[in-house]
Design a protein around this motif. Sequence first.
Motif, mmCIF file in Angstrom:
data_model
loop_
_atom_site.group_PDB
_atom_site.id
_atom_site.type_symbol
_atom_site.label_atom_id
_atom_site.label_comp_id
_atom_site.label_asym_id
_atom_site.label_seq_id
_atom_site.Cartn_x
_atom_site.Cartn_y
_atom_site.Cartn_z
ATOM 1 N N MET A 17 0.948 -1.286 0.122
ATOM 2 C CA MET A 17 -0.001 0.157 -0.168
ATOM 3 C C MET A 17 0.984 1.084 -0.006
ATOM 4 S SD MET A 17 -3.058 -0.403 2.753
ATOM 5 C CE MET A 17 -2.088 -0.644 4.136
ATOM 6 N N GLU B 26 -2.803 6.457 6.683
ATOM 7 C CA GLU B 26 -1.572 6.428 7.738
ATOM 8 C C GLU B 26 -1.302 7.592 8.535
ATOM 9 O OE1 GLU B 26 0.226 3.506 8.050
ATOM 10 O OE2 GLU B 26 -0.876 2.548 6.634
ATOM 11 N N TYR C 101 -7.089 -3.894 6.126
ATOM 12 C CA TYR C 101 -6.771 -3.471 4.678
ATOM 13 C C TYR C 101 -6.809 -4.505 3.583
ATOM 14 C CZ TYR C 101 -2.028 -4.016 5.632
ATOM 15 O OH TYR C 101 -0.756 -4.492 6.091
ATOM 16 N N THR D 26 -4.432 -6.645 8.871
ATOM 17 C CA THR D 26 -3.198 -7.239 9.354
ATOM 18 C C THR D 26 -3.360 -7.044 10.857
ATOM 19 O OG1 THR D 26 -0.647 -6.467 9.408
ATOM 20 C CG2 THR D 26 -1.991 -4.809 9.356
ATOM 21 N N ARG E 244 7.911 -5.692 11.019
ATOM 22 C CA ARG E 244 8.138 -4.131 10.752
ATOM 23 C C ARG E 244 9.150 -3.690 11.879
ATOM 24 N NH1 ARG E 244 2.833 -5.043 12.021
ATOM 25 N NH2 ARG E 244 1.136 -4.655 10.165
ATOM 26 N N ARG F 181 5.823 0.912 9.411
ATOM 27 C CA ARG F 181 4.655 0.578 8.495
ATOM 28 C C ARG F 181 4.842 1.009 7.108
ATOM 29 N NH1 ARG F 181 -0.349 -0.769 10.576
ATOM 30 N NH2 ARG F 181 -1.419 0.359 8.772
HETATM 31 N N1 GLY Z 1 1.973 -0.730 5.818
HETATM 32 C C1 GLY Z 1 0.928 -1.508 6.359
HETATM 33 C C2 GLY Z 1 1.304 -2.242 7.694
HETATM 34 O O1 GLY Z 1 2.468 -1.998 8.201
HETATM 35 O O2 GLY Z 1 0.679 -3.134 7.991
#
Ligand code: GLY
Length: 330
Positions: free
Chosen positions: A46, A52, A230, A243, A286, A312
């Motif tokens: 995304m 965000e 998402y 997620t 992450r 993220r």
């Molecule tokens: N960029 C979305 C996530 O880290 O879940």
Amino acid sequence: MERINIAGAGIIGLACAWRLVQRGAAITIFDAREAAREASWAGAGMLAPGGEFSEPSELARLAMASLSLYPDFVSELQEESGLPIDFRRSGAVEVAFTEAEAEALERRAESQDGFGISSESCTYNGHPARCYPEDAVVDPRQVTRALLAACRGRGVDVREHEPVIDVRQDGTAITMRGEYGADSALVAGGAWSSEICDGLPEVIPVRGHLVSWNLEPGVLGSILRRGSTYMLQRGSGALVAGTTKERVGFVRSLDENAVADIVQRASELLPVLGGKAPDARWNGFRPFIEGDLPLVAPVANTRIWTAFGHYRNGILLAPETATRIAAMLG
Ligand code: GLY
């Protein structure tokens, strides 16, 4: 010719390697596993500041700047590598199921309007929603495959399955197999960065689960979001949903409860999924650091630079981070 060691061949390390080798540096890049098999492989792709950022911040500014670099970044990379990249200005739709969610979306949109994220009020399946026309999607696995090819094509020495266990102040990388001298080093090890190099801020791995279904292309045009749920569909038809945010360390095992929860949330949002078991499920880590910003900077009094802590938004921020690193180091 400047020699640079890069620790970490994810999207950040590879994008930096590409921009630096284009400026004439000699690059050796190391990865503990196969290149780009961690967060860059796990990410949905995304490119969506709309979902965000609620308030103005330096991170929001960098994210929007990076999104604006993406079309040219992808074109140049496709041309140089000869490989396709599924990139689309898909837009995103954020849906509200309750009145409170709808009000929160409107408030967020008002705030976002003040710092350059535009959106429109819309509806989705009879629910109030906000549409973000600038948001986009990319297939991160195709980006890293192309980056690898482009880097190799320019002579970057990609050393996979060769973990960096330390980086010396003069830029020398120490691996299990030996010492690689250089003029400088870049630590781009994602969630492992603070393990690789002493004295860096601690990185906390925040695990996220994702799932995907193999569907006909055209089921979902835009990104679809609600809160922490998402989904997006790739050109191939693969529909990816997420997620979770879990602080469980580097535990790679799949949590079937997390998977089931995503399937349920995704099916509420896109009823055609009907709670069906996904065709693939995975997780990734992450790289979270304290503060609002990834650490893209020199380390004082050393020949070490850092590019980690993208949390993220590593896929989104890769073009901007690479441009900045190349300007600092190249
Ligand atoms: N960029 C979305 C996530 O880290 O879940």
